[in-house]
Write an enzyme that holds these catalytic residues in place. Structure first.
Site, short mmCIF file in Angstrom:
data_model
loop_
_atom_site.label_atom_id
_atom_site.label_comp_id
_atom_site.label_asym_id
_atom_site.label_seq_id
_atom_site.Cartn_x
_atom_site.Cartn_y
_atom_site.Cartn_z
N PRO A 54 0.64 -1.01 0.04
CA PRO A 54 -0.19 -0.18 0.22
C PRO A 54 0.37 1.37 0.18
CG PRO A 54 -0.31 -1.39 1.46
CD PRO A 54 0.43 -2.20 0.50
N GLU A 55 0.73 1.79 -0.83
CA GLU A 55 1.31 3.64 -0.64
C GLU A 55 0.55 4.26 -0.11
OE1 GLU A 55 2.51 4.29 -4.97
OE2 GLU A 55 2.80 2.66 -5.07
#
Length: 283
Positions: free
Chosen positions: A2-3
């Site tokens: 996840p960013e």
């Protein structure tokens, strides 16, 4: 992994269940994830009020009434989901316990926050809220790309003379916080910049143009609930859908989305990671 948009989406989903609420009981079901949990973590969490839920780079930070902050990193497959509360028009019941529910927070109002992580690359730590920026996981991180400290003058100065590819520079968390492979590919395509170009050889005007594009792409992704490629889910368990709007990422062989380009998306490898670009319109 996840960013920023995915982590911010999860944070926003947790706020109604956690911010201002008391952790009535904390259950820690194993001794570690990527690293060992802090000593007496369940005891230190139980009875604490979550004063504020915020994000720094790819970390979720829960400031507690006792003066400590819970630091959470989702890792590759970690999910924080909420149950036992009304989300929108629907009530989400508590699910049956699952094999990889490693940390469970029972809130005093009946909500439950579950951290599930099959691969165990996530992480949690507790640290004094005062001086949190000096924590080993947070120190040295650059400005938030949606904050006021990140502007054209800053980015031009930080990239001046750097002889690394522009994609590598934008992935450097010491330069800018939270950007990852997906969104850097998307930003560079919109900017028309080849990800292999040396950062220090790109004109100041083109570097400056990256700042508003970074903000636009991140805000669009957050509004779409992030990107779900494999494991990522929002706090209510729903998938994000920004992946349906990718212009280049994971679209090898597809037509370039730039008007009148006529090129096709290619995949190359940079520093062991896939990079997607249109060699015709990205220079």
């Amino acid at each position: 992994m996840p960013e920023l948009p995915e982590v911010e989406t999860v944070r926003r989903g947790l706020v109604p269940a956690m911010e201002g609420a008391v952790i009535e009981a904390a259950h820690v079901n194993r001794p570690d994830l990527r690293w060992p949990f802090p000593e007496r973590m369940a005891e230190r969490l139980t009875g604490q009020r979550v004063e504020r839920l915020r994000r720094r780079s790819k970390y979720i930070l829960a400031d507690l009434s006792g003066g400590e902050t819970l630091i959470v990193h989702l890792g590759m497959s970690g999910r924080m989901t909420v149950s036992g509360v009304k989300l929108g028009r629907f009530h989400v019941d508590h699910p049956a316990p699952a094999k990889h529910d490693h940390v469970v927070l029972e809130m005093a109002d009946g909500a439950r926050v579950t951290f599930n992580d099959p691969r165990r690359f996530g992480a949690m730590d507790l640290a004094p809220t005062d001086g949190l920026d000096a924590h080993k996981l947070l120190r040295g991180i650059g400005p938030e790309p949606l904050g006021n400290r990140f502007d054209a003058a800053y980015l031009v100065e930080r990239l001046r003379g750097r002889m690394v590819p522009i994609k590598t520079a934008l992935l450097d968390q010491k330069i800018v916080a939270g950007l990852g492979n997906i969104y850097v590919c998307e930003v560079l395509h919109r900017a028309g910049i080849d990800p292999r170009r040396k950062a220090g050889r790109i004109s100041a005007a083109r570097v400056a143009s990256l700042v508003p594009l970074i903000r636009v792409v991140l805000e669009e992704a957050i509004a779409s609930g992030g990107s779900s490629l494999k494991d990522y889910r929002q706090a209510d368990g729903a998938m994000g859908y920004f992946q349906h709007g990718f212009r280049v990422y994971d679209r090898e062989g597809a037509a370039c989305g730039t008007a009148e380009c006529g090129g096709a998306v290619e995949r190359i490898v940079q520093s062991g990671r896939s990079t997607f670009l249109c060699p015709r319109c990205q220079r």
